[in-house]
Design a protein around this motif. Sequence first.
Motif, PDB file in Angstrom:
ATOM      1  N   LEU A  23       0.834  -1.200   0.000  1.00 35.83           N
ATOM      2  CA  LEU A  23       0.000   0.000   0.000  1.00 35.83           C
ATOM      3  C   LEU A  23       0.873   1.256   0.000  1.00 35.83           C
ATOM      4  O   LEU A  23       0.594   2.208  -0.736  1.00 35.83           O
ATOM      5  N   GLU A 118      -6.359  -1.842   0.194  1.00 39.90           N
ATOM      6  CA  GLU A 118      -6.845  -1.511   1.540  1.00 39.90           C
ATOM      7  C   GLU A 118      -7.896  -2.501   2.028  1.00 39.90           C
ATOM      8  O   GLU A 118      -7.901  -2.857   3.211  1.00 39.90           O
ATOM      9  N   MET A 137      -7.385   1.558   7.895  1.00 40.38           N
ATOM     10  CA  MET A 137      -7.910   1.153   6.586  1.00 40.38           C
ATOM     11  C   MET A 137      -9.365   1.566   6.423  1.00 40.38           C
ATOM     12  O   MET A 137      -9.781   2.041   5.361  1.00 40.38           O
TER      13      MET A 137
END
Length: 159
Positions: A23, A118, A137
């Motif tokens: 991420l 996510e 998240m």
Amino acid sequence: MTVNSIGLDTKKTKIIAKDLNKLLANFQLYYQNLRGVHWNIQGPAFFDLHVKFEELYTDANIKVDEIAERILTLGETPLHTFDDYTKAGKVPVGKDVSKADKAVQLIVDSLTELLKIERNILDASADANDEGTNSMMSDFITEQEKTVWMLKAYLGETV
């Protein structure tokens, strides 16, 4: 089961940190996309989009730091080279994007990829009882879904 100093299973947190690094890398690419469209946008929507893209890249910069700090909190090392970022990249890379619709679509496509990552992290963090990552998240997803909706509305599309 071995737990770390914040009470989480170390095997599970290693997996979560690996996903957070993915991420992080993709957020860095998203950030660069935003900088590029901010700098290069042209046309009648210049004033509106120039400001919007700056707002988004400022937010992305904050999130990059939060993600890296969460990785450290889980006991791992955040990625920090452009080589690492491009290798882990799923976000499309925009080059010389100056037209409004193309710029906005690039950001929608970037956010769509971030949301996929996510959601995977959200599932893993829920399974690991990692409320810190889970909450992060959840907050990112809620905010980005709204941004996608708004950008799609700008494009005259629905989500």
